[in-house]
Design an enzyme around this catalytic site. Structure first.
Site, mmCIF file in Angstrom:
data_model
loop_
_atom_site.group_PDB
_atom_site.id
_atom_site.type_symbol
_atom_site.label_atom_id
_atom_site.label_comp_id
_atom_site.label_asym_id
_atom_site.label_seq_id
_atom_site.Cartn_x
_atom_site.Cartn_y
_atom_site.Cartn_z
ATOM 1 N N CYS A 110 0.871 -1.333 0.021
ATOM 2 C CA CYS A 110 0.026 -0.034 -0.153
ATOM 3 C C CYS A 110 0.864 1.234 -0.256
ATOM 4 O O CYS A 110 0.229 2.214 -0.320
ATOM 5 C CB CYS A 110 -1.054 -0.066 1.306
ATOM 6 N N HIS A 249 -3.531 6.911 1.657
ATOM 7 C CA HIS A 249 -4.018 5.944 1.331
ATOM 8 C C HIS A 249 -5.291 5.454 1.877
ATOM 9 O O HIS A 249 -5.559 5.447 3.198
ATOM 10 C CB HIS A 249 -2.883 4.538 1.643
ATOM 11 N N ASN A 279 -10.153 -0.545 -0.606
ATOM 12 C CA ASN A 279 -8.560 -0.564 -0.598
ATOM 13 C C ASN A 279 -7.921 -0.901 -1.860
ATOM 14 O O ASN A 279 -8.171 -2.374 -2.096
ATOM 15 C CB ASN A 279 -8.201 -1.161 0.674
HETATM 16 N N1 ACO Z 1 -18.978 -8.855 8.372
HETATM 17 C C1 ACO Z 1 -19.328 -9.273 9.778
HETATM 18 N N2 ACO Z 1 -18.642 -9.682 10.790
HETATM 19 C C2 ACO Z 1 -17.369 -9.693 10.506
HETATM 20 C C3 ACO Z 1 -16.823 -9.290 9.232
HETATM 21 C C4 ACO Z 1 -17.458 -9.019 8.181
HETATM 22 N N3 ACO Z 1 -17.098 -8.749 7.008
HETATM 23 N N4 ACO Z 1 -15.245 -9.287 9.409
HETATM 24 C C5 ACO Z 1 -15.078 -9.534 10.748
HETATM 25 N N5 ACO Z 1 -16.302 -9.889 11.459
HETATM 26 C C6 ACO Z 1 -16.418 -10.290 12.576
HETATM 27 C C7 ACO Z 1 -15.303 -11.178 13.546
HETATM 28 O O1 ACO Z 1 -15.440 -12.393 13.131
HETATM 29 C C8 ACO Z 1 -15.297 -10.941 14.920
HETATM 30 O O2 ACO Z 1 -16.449 -11.784 15.281
HETATM 31 P P1 ACO Z 1 -16.721 -12.303 16.971
HETATM 32 O O3 ACO Z 1 -16.517 -11.218 17.512
HETATM 33 O O4 ACO Z 1 -17.609 -13.106 16.641
HETATM 34 O O5 ACO Z 1 -15.115 -13.100 16.847
HETATM 35 C C9 ACO Z 1 -15.900 -9.365 14.838
HETATM 36 O O6 ACO Z 1 -16.723 -9.200 13.487
HETATM 37 C C10 ACO Z 1 -15.168 -8.202 15.378
HETATM 38 O O7 ACO Z 1 -13.859 -8.615 14.585
HETATM 39 P P2 ACO Z 1 -12.906 -7.771 14.632
HETATM 40 O O8 ACO Z 1 -11.641 -8.247 13.740
HETATM 41 O O9 ACO Z 1 -12.326 -7.456 15.929
HETATM 42 O O10 ACO Z 1 -13.280 -6.591 13.687
HETATM 43 P P3 ACO Z 1 -12.709 -4.821 14.066
HETATM 44 O O11 ACO Z 1 -13.549 -4.053 14.693
HETATM 45 O O12 ACO Z 1 -11.148 -4.815 14.321
HETATM 46 O O13 ACO Z 1 -12.886 -4.600 12.592
HETATM 47 C C11 ACO Z 1 -11.438 -4.418 10.633
HETATM 48 C C12 ACO Z 1 -12.162 -5.429 11.362
HETATM 49 C C13 ACO Z 1 -12.469 -3.672 9.845
HETATM 50 C C14 ACO Z 1 -10.727 -5.180 9.772
HETATM 51 C C15 ACO Z 1 -10.664 -3.274 11.281
HETATM 52 O O14 ACO Z 1 -9.641 -4.198 12.386
HETATM 53 C C16 ACO Z 1 -9.450 -2.702 10.223
HETATM 54 O O15 ACO Z 1 -9.945 -1.775 9.907
HETATM 55 N N6 ACO Z 1 -8.176 -2.800 10.615
HETATM 56 C C17 ACO Z 1 -7.409 -2.270 9.685
HETATM 57 C C18 ACO Z 1 -7.213 -2.919 8.216
HETATM 58 C C19 ACO Z 1 -6.860 -2.362 7.277
HETATM 59 O O16 ACO Z 1 -7.036 -1.240 7.144
HETATM 60 N N7 ACO Z 1 -5.940 -3.076 6.304
HETATM 61 C C20 ACO Z 1 -5.249 -2.697 5.292
HETATM 62 C C21 ACO Z 1 -4.324 -1.850 5.703
HETATM 63 S S1 ACO Z 1 -2.752 -2.141 4.785
HETATM 64 C C22 ACO Z 1 -3.168 -2.288 3.646
HETATM 65 O O17 ACO Z 1 -3.861 -1.498 2.912
HETATM 66 C C23 ACO Z 1 -2.766 -3.544 2.690
#
Ligand code: ACO
Length: 322
Positions: A110, A249, A279
């Protein structure tokens, strides 16, 4: 003399998937995805990284008023090339007939466009090249597991490009960094080992899918991005308030809102298109920059910050006069 962006272009494939489309086979919902990420839909290519890169490059050349023959350096930020070799940049060269250009791909996920633009600045200001084509192009749809709701909802395909020349105004300061020791927070494995010296039982079967510790990446981004932006501004002698737009980004709307709050930037100065693109890794910054350029929202001479961050881990910021 400085490297200056002379023109921009971008390309998003026609095909797209909405959150509701994904909810037909995943246990997810439009509400969950929009609230956690800001994403509503993402474009998906039926062709690949090179074709998108070529379309973005053609648009950037036209916007800059620069011909193919004038390009002597092609840099492509990508983590999803169509081939390991030839590189995407060599394939773009062949498609557009840029016979005088030196070509290379930059693998910084990224941060790829940011790192490629910084490389162009180094080549241009040292006299090793005069006019560069800098591209970010990604087919992330082929490296996500479409049954993993934790990752596949985040990513999309697309390409953006900039033609970069030498001018009195342009890049004022660059800050870049990498932290390989944290790389496994966001891996995407390559082809598994398979050679005659291995036992059959040792042969890997891992798929090339993006895996992610989402919360670790979230914390990394909201800590590191304000730091790199501050360092680059300090090096340029520019205050946060002097900057017209911050092109981050497009990883996640919540990350960008948190970064903006930390830096005390009003959200009007933080362009976003993640709602429509998801993304797109190395493509996200030039895609966004091109959208703002084409709608006439950028004024020549005003100060901009570009900042990328992601797998590697890697990050960087560039302060520039538009
Ligand atoms: N739909 C519904 N539920 C979901 C989904 C989905 N698409 N994805 C995960 N969940 C669930 C999980 O299974 C979990 O369930 P559980 O509590 O029963 O175990 C619950 O939602 C919470 O999961 P978390 O991973 O704790 O959710 P979080 O609030 O952290 O959000 C997310 C997840 C959106 C990925 C967040 O962590 C995030 O934005 N992180 C940064 C990711 C990012 O930006 N990556 C790319 C950057 S680097 C690059 O660009 C390559």
């Amino acid at each position: 003399m400085r490297a200056r962006i002379l023109g921009t272009g971008s390309y998003l494939p026609e095909g797209y998937l909405t959150n509701d489309d994904l909810a037909q086979w995943l246990d997810t919902s439009d509400t969950w995805i929009r609230e956690r990420t800001g994403i509503r839909e993402r474009h998906i290519t039926k062709t690949g990284t090179v074709e998108m890169a070529v379309k973005a490059a053609e648009a950037a050349l036209a916007n800059a008023g620069v011909t193919s023959e004038e390009i002597d350096l092609i840099l492509v930020g990508t983590m999803t090339p169509d081939y390991f070799c030839p590189s995407v940049s060599c394939q773009v060269q062949a498609e557009l007939g840029m016979e005088h250009a030196v070509c290379m791909d930059i693998g910084a996920a990224c941060s790829g466009f940011l790192f490629a633009l910084a490389t162009a600045q180094a080549y241009l200001t040292s006299g090793m090249a005069r006019t560069a084509l800098v591209i970010g192009s990604e087919t992330l749809s082929k490296v996500v597991d479409w049954s993993d709701r934790g990752t596949c909802v985040l990513f999309g395909d697309g390409a953006g490009a900039a033609v970069v020349g030498i001018d009195e105004k342009g890049v004022l300061a660059i800050d870049m960094g990498s932290k390989g020791s944290k790389g496994m927070a966001l891996p995407c494995p390559g082809i598994p080992l398979q050679n005659p010296l291995q036992d059959a039982s040792e042969e890997g079967s891992q798929k090339s899918y993006i895996q992610m510790d989402g919360q670790e990446i979230f914390k990394f981004a909201i800590r590191t991005v304000p730091e790199t932006v501050r360092r680059s501004l300090q090096a340029a002698g520019v205050c946060v308030g002097d900057v017209s737009h911050f092109f981050f980004h497009q990883a996640n709307r919540r990350i960008l809102e948190t970064v903006a709050k930390n830096l005390r930037i009003p959200l009007e100065k933080v362009p976003m298109n993640i709602e429509r693109t998801g993304n797109t890794a190395a493509a996200s910054i030039p895609l966004l920059l091109d959208e703002w350029n084409r709608k006439g929202s950028l004024v020549r001479g005003e100060k901009l910050v570009l900042s990328g961050f992601g797998a590697g881990l890697s990050w960087g910021s560039i302060v520039m006069e538009w």
